[in-house]
Scaffold this motif. Structure first.
Motif, PDB file in Angstrom:
ATOM      1  N   ALA A  52       6.525   6.415   5.878  1.00  0.00           N
ATOM      2  CA  ALA A  52       6.554   5.746   4.575  1.00  0.00           C
ATOM      3  C   ALA A  52       7.903   5.096   4.301  1.00  0.00           C
ATOM      4  O   ALA A  52       7.976   4.107   3.571  1.00  0.00           O
ATOM      5  CB  ALA A  52       6.227   6.755   3.479  1.00  0.00           C
ATOM      6  N   LYS A  53       8.976   5.621   4.896  1.00  0.00           N
ATOM      7  CA  LYS A  53      10.296   5.038   4.647  1.00  0.00           C
ATOM      8  C   LYS A  53      10.375   3.604   5.124  1.00  0.00           C
ATOM      9  O   LYS A  53      11.035   2.767   4.493  1.00  0.00           O
ATOM     10  CB  LYS A  53      11.387   5.888   5.306  1.00  0.00           C
ATOM     11  N   SER A  54       9.721   3.284   6.237  1.00  0.00           N
ATOM     12  CA  SER A  54       9.729   1.909   6.741  1.00  0.00           C
ATOM     13  C   SER A  54       8.966   0.994   5.796  1.00  0.00           C
ATOM     14  O   SER A  54       9.415  -0.119   5.480  1.00  0.00           O
ATOM     15  CB  SER A  54       9.123   1.851   8.141  1.00  0.00           C
ATOM     16  N   ASP A  55       7.790   1.445   5.325  1.00  0.00           N
ATOM     17  CA  ASP A  55       7.006   0.640   4.393  1.00  0.00           C
ATOM     18  C   ASP A  55       7.780   0.411   3.096  1.00  0.00           C
ATOM     19  O   ASP A  55       7.772  -0.696   2.540  1.00  0.00           O
ATOM     20  CB  ASP A  55       5.679   1.338   4.087  1.00  0.00           C
ATOM     21  N   ALA A  56       8.455   1.460   2.596  1.00  0.00           N
ATOM     22  CA  ALA A  56       9.214   1.330   1.355  1.00  0.00           C
ATOM     23  C   ALA A  56      10.382   0.356   1.523  1.00  0.00           C
ATOM     24  O   ALA A  56      10.680  -0.436   0.620  1.00  0.00           O
ATOM     25  CB  ALA A  56       9.734   2.700   0.912  1.00  0.00           C
ATOM     26  N   LEU A  57      11.049   0.412   2.663  1.00  0.00           N
ATOM     27  CA  LEU A  57      12.158  -0.502   2.933  1.00  0.00           C
ATOM     28  C   LEU A  57      11.676  -1.944   2.963  1.00  0.00           C
ATOM     29  O   LEU A  57      12.291  -2.832   2.345  1.00  0.00           O
ATOM     30  CB  LEU A  57      12.814  -0.136   4.261  1.00  0.00           C
ATOM     31  N   MET A  58      10.578  -2.199   3.673  1.00  0.00           N
ATOM     32  CA  MET A  58      10.062  -3.563   3.760  1.00  0.00           C
ATOM     33  C   MET A  58       9.624  -4.071   2.388  1.00  0.00           C
ATOM     34  O   MET A  58       9.829  -5.245   2.045  1.00  0.00           O
ATOM     35  CB  MET A  58       8.911  -3.604   4.756  1.00  0.00           C
ATOM     36  N   ASP A  59       9.040  -3.207   1.571  1.00  0.00           N
ATOM     37  CA  ASP A  59       8.634  -3.600   0.230  1.00  0.00           C
ATOM     38  C   ASP A  59       9.854  -3.932  -0.625  1.00  0.00           C
ATOM     39  O   ASP A  59       9.866  -4.930  -1.357  1.00  0.00           O
ATOM     40  CB  ASP A  59       7.822  -2.472  -0.404  1.00  0.00           C
ATOM     41  N   ARG A  60      10.901  -3.101  -0.553  1.00  0.00           N
ATOM     42  CA  ARG A  60      12.122  -3.358  -1.318  1.00  0.00           C
ATOM     43  C   ARG A  60      12.714  -4.721  -0.987  1.00  0.00           C
ATOM     44  O   ARG A  60      13.240  -5.418  -1.858  1.00  0.00           O
ATOM     45  CB  ARG A  60      13.162  -2.263  -1.031  1.00  0.00           C
ATOM     46  N   MET A  61      12.605  -5.117   0.284  1.00  0.00           N
ATOM     47  CA  MET A  61      13.219  -6.368   0.725  1.00  0.00           C
ATOM     48  C   MET A  61      12.260  -7.557   0.682  1.00  0.00           C
ATOM     49  O   MET A  61      12.594  -8.651   1.138  1.00  0.00           O
ATOM     50  CB  MET A  61      13.770  -6.193   2.138  1.00  0.00           C
ATOM     51  N   GLY A  62      11.046  -7.364   0.119  1.00  0.00           N
ATOM     52  CA  GLY A  62      10.124  -8.471  -0.080  1.00  0.00           C
ATOM     53  C   GLY A  62       9.276  -8.832   1.119  1.00  0.00           C
ATOM     54  O   GLY A  62       8.685  -9.905   1.154  1.00  0.00           O
ATOM     55  N   LEU A  63       9.175  -7.924   2.100  1.00  0.00           N
ATOM     56  CA  LEU A  63       8.408  -8.202   3.307  1.00  0.00           C
ATOM     57  C   LEU A  63       7.304  -7.164   3.525  1.00  0.00           C
ATOM     58  O   LEU A  63       6.966  -6.823   4.656  1.00  0.00           O
ATOM     59  CB  LEU A  63       9.328  -8.246   4.539  1.00  0.00           C
ATOM     60  N   ALA A  64       6.704  -6.682   2.450  1.00  0.00           N
ATOM     61  CA  ALA A  64       5.705  -5.622   2.563  1.00  0.00           C
ATOM     62  C   ALA A  64       4.504  -6.037   3.400  1.00  0.00           C
ATOM     63  O   ALA A  64       3.840  -5.189   4.012  1.00  0.00           O
ATOM     64  CB  ALA A  64       5.236  -5.203   1.167  1.00  0.00           C
ATOM     65  N   ALA A  65       4.208  -7.327   3.464  1.00  0.00           N
ATOM     66  CA  ALA A  65       3.045  -7.798   4.222  1.00  0.00           C
ATOM     67  C   ALA A  65       3.251  -7.723   5.722  1.00  0.00           C
ATOM     68  O   ALA A  65       2.295  -7.877   6.489  1.00  0.00           O
ATOM     69  CB  ALA A  65       2.715  -9.238   3.818  1.00  0.00           C
ATOM     70  N   TYR A  66       4.488  -7.459   6.162  1.00  0.00           N
ATOM     71  CA  TYR A  66       4.795  -7.542   7.587  1.00  0.00           C
ATOM     72  C   TYR A  66       5.100  -6.158   8.165  1.00  0.00           C
ATOM     73  O   TYR A  66       6.142  -5.915   8.765  1.00  0.00           O
ATOM     74  CB  TYR A  66       5.937  -8.530   7.818  1.00  0.00           C
ATOM     75  N   CYS A  67       4.154  -5.239   7.966  1.00  0.00           N
ATOM     76  CA  CYS A  67       4.212  -3.908   8.561  1.00  0.00           C
ATOM     77  C   CYS A  67       3.009  -3.730   9.490  1.00  0.00           C
ATOM     78  O   CYS A  67       1.902  -4.171   9.171  1.00  0.00           O
ATOM     79  CB  CYS A  67       4.193  -2.821   7.490  1.00  0.00           C
ATOM     80  N   HIS A  68       3.241  -3.093  10.613  1.00  0.00           N
ATOM     81  CA  HIS A  68       2.200  -2.849  11.615  1.00  0.00           C
ATOM     82  C   HIS A  68       2.341  -1.405  12.066  1.00  0.00           C
ATOM     83  O   HIS A  68       3.449  -0.939  12.319  1.00  0.00           O
ATOM     84  CB  HIS A  68       2.391  -3.801  12.799  1.00  0.00           C
ATOM     85  N   PRO A  69       1.237  -0.642  12.171  1.00  0.00           N
ATOM     86  CA  PRO A  69       1.357   0.797  12.479  1.00  0.00           C
ATOM     87  C   PRO A  69       1.856   1.060  13.897  1.00  0.00           C
ATOM     88  O   PRO A  69       1.261   0.598  14.875  1.00  0.00           O
ATOM     89  CB  PRO A  69      -0.070   1.318  12.297  1.00  0.00           C
ATOM     90  N   ALA A  70       2.931   1.824  14.019  1.00  0.00           N
ATOM     91  CA  ALA A  70       3.467   2.182  15.336  1.00  0.00           C
ATOM     92  C   ALA A  70       2.516   3.083  16.104  1.00  0.00           C
ATOM     93  O   ALA A  70       2.536   3.111  17.339  1.00  0.00           O
ATOM     94  CB  ALA A  70       4.830   2.860  15.186  1.00  0.00           C
ATOM     95  N   ARG A  71       1.671   3.833  15.397  1.00  0.00           N
ATOM     96  CA  ARG A  71       0.731   4.732  16.057  1.00  0.00           C
ATOM     97  C   ARG A  71      -0.431   3.986  16.711  1.00  0.00           C
ATOM     98  O   ARG A  71      -1.156   4.560  17.520  1.00  0.00           O
ATOM     99  CB  ARG A  71       0.157   5.722  15.045  1.00  0.00           C
ATOM    100  N   ASP A  72      -0.623   2.743  16.324  1.00  0.00           N
ATOM    101  CA  ASP A  72      -1.776   1.985  16.825  1.00  0.00           C
ATOM    102  C   ASP A  72      -1.381   0.522  16.984  1.00  0.00           C
ATOM    103  O   ASP A  72      -1.867  -0.351  16.263  1.00  0.00           O
ATOM    104  CB  ASP A  72      -2.952   2.135  15.856  1.00  0.00           C
ATOM    105  N   VAL A  73      -0.496   0.256  17.921  1.00  0.00           N
ATOM    106  CA  VAL A  73      -0.001  -1.109  18.124  1.00  0.00           C
ATOM    107  C   VAL A  73      -1.095  -1.943  18.785  1.00  0.00           C
ATOM    108  O   VAL A  73      -1.480  -1.702  19.930  1.00  0.00           O
ATOM    109  CB  VAL A  73       1.278  -1.119  18.985  1.00  0.00           C
ATOM    110  N   ASP A  74      -1.594  -2.922  18.048  1.00  0.00           N
ATOM    111  CA  ASP A  74      -2.594  -3.869  18.548  1.00  0.00           C
ATOM    112  C   ASP A  74      -1.859  -5.165  18.839  1.00  0.00           C
ATOM    113  O   ASP A  74      -1.474  -5.897  17.922  1.00  0.00           O
ATOM    114  CB  ASP A  74      -3.676  -4.072  17.492  1.00  0.00           C
TER     115      ASP A  74
END
Length: 410
Positions: A328-350
């Protein structure tokens, strides 16, 4: 006027660049705001900390094999004895200080494999010693997350309760501690401490017309979290396979790729990708600090990264970034910096879906760079507020005041 005695505590100098970056940020604050303070560290890599930051440092653990697997009776006995010795060593070290700061780091989480008798036990010893001896322990800009293991959760909860000051690097961290039963009513949230570090000067060197820009891909020895031990090998294989296919696709498009790491343990992942892709366009960067990482990300057109502080470095330099998010820390960081749409799960890299997100990120590059400029400016101001609050909360100006604060510590 009496100079404050300040201790810095954590897995510092042990090969994790993010931990050392947090230390560097707090040292910068101390040297600017409290230049007379006597500063030393109790840490994982004392030789590295002393050589790099010019402060005295003591080894965190008495038993030097603390982080090696103990399979023989002698090693098991050594670890057990070490836990007892460390209780006295930690208390003796804490007693010599007016303030002890734990600078950033994910010290209240278990998003990576963690044993309760490892760092959680060490942190508990620190905070308990501070409470017993009247030394204020401050958890500054730390990360936290829900913890499944009961013993680890208990140690983390009591460490937080016993600390005299707490602040967090994101709102989910504060929420996690509240859910564990910690009173967070007076705890604040600020950007990660690494945003206080200076950004690299200068601009990326010009490239020949028509030549595609470089992409930094930050990789990680990712095996899931503390609750995923039974599936660790499978999680790692899927992460490595997906990331390798993505890098191969970039090289096939003629894109230069720079592989980044954030911890010494990531080296085998880099080696595996280089061996599998086998292209002169794919190279590995040698980085020894967050400053080195920031130079790499500043020179890139785009960054795709897994480790939290790889993301911080890329965002700090204003480079459009896509997160291979593992917590969740990665998602929160990206959201804080205005890039919340650009997250991809490390557990399931497609790789195919990741390429689609990557191309969309690049299409919006100019817009996102402007967004990052604005968000970085805000983050820097918020961290100045954090440091001002630290000074008000932790640093008395006279010896009598220091004695009074010690007496009032709950």
């Amino acid at each position: 006027m009496t100079a404050a005695r300040v201790g810095l505590f954590g897995l510092l100098g042990s090969g994790n660049l993010g931990n050392d970056g947090s230390l560097e940020a707090v040292l910068g604050y101390l040297r600017a705001a409290h230049p007379d303070a006597a500063v030393d560290a109790l840490c994982g890599g004392p030789e590295t900390v002393t050589a790099r930051y010019a402060i005295p440092a003591t080894r965190l653990h008495w038993y030097r094999g603390e982080y090696r697997t103990a399979s023989r009776a002698g090693a098991i006995a050594g670890k057990g004895l070490g836990k007892v010795v460390d209780a006295f060593r930690t208390a003796a070290w804490v007693r010599r200080h007016d303030v002890v700061i734990v600078p950033g780091m994910g010290v209240l989480e278990a998003t990576l494999p963690l044993r309760p008798w490892g760092f959680p036990y060490s942190l508990f010893l620190l905070c308990a010693s501070g409470r017993l001896l009247g030394t204020r322990v401050a958890l500054v800009g730390v990360g936290a997350a829900p913890i499944g293991n009961r013993a680890t959760r208990t140690l983390v909860r009591w460490s937080a309760r016993l600390a005299a000051y707490r602040s967090y690097r994101d709102a989910p961290s504060r929420d996690a501690m509240r859910a564990m039963g910690v009173d967070t009513a007076r705890d604040e949230v600020y950007p990660d401490l690494a945003f206080a570090l200076p950004a690299p000067r200068g601009s990326a060197p010009p490239r020949p017309p028509g030549r595609p820009g470089a992409v930094c891909v930050g990789v990680m020895a990712f095996h899931g979290g503390d609750d995923d031990r039974a599936r660790a090998a499978e999680i790692h294989r899927r992460y490595l396979d997906g990331t390798t296919r993505f890098v191969r696709a970039l090289a096939a498009d003629g894109r230069p790729v720079r592989l980044l790491t954030g911890d010494a343990c990531d080296a085998p992942v880099v080696a595996a990708i280089l061996d599998a892709v086998d292209s002169p366009l794919v190279t590995a960067a040698e980085t020894a600090s967050l400053a080195d990482l920031m130079k790499e990300t500043a020179a890139a057109d785009t960054v795709v990264a897994t480790r939290y502080h790889n993301l911080v470095c890329a965002l700090k330099t204003g480079t459009p970034t896509l997160a291979l998010s593992y917590a969740a820390k990665s998602d929160a960081l990206m959201d804080r910096m205005g890039l919340a749409a650009y997250c991809h799960p490390a557990r399931d890299v497609d790789a195919d879906r990741l390429l689609g997100q990557f191309r969309e990120l690049e299409r919006r590059s100019a817009e996102l760079r402007q967004t990052l400029t604005e968000r970085n400016r805000t983050a820097e101001g918020q961290l100045q507020d954090q440091f001002a609050q630290l000074t008000a909360a932790l640093f008395p100006t006279t010896t009598p005041a220091r004695a009074q604060i010690r007496q009032e510590t709950p």
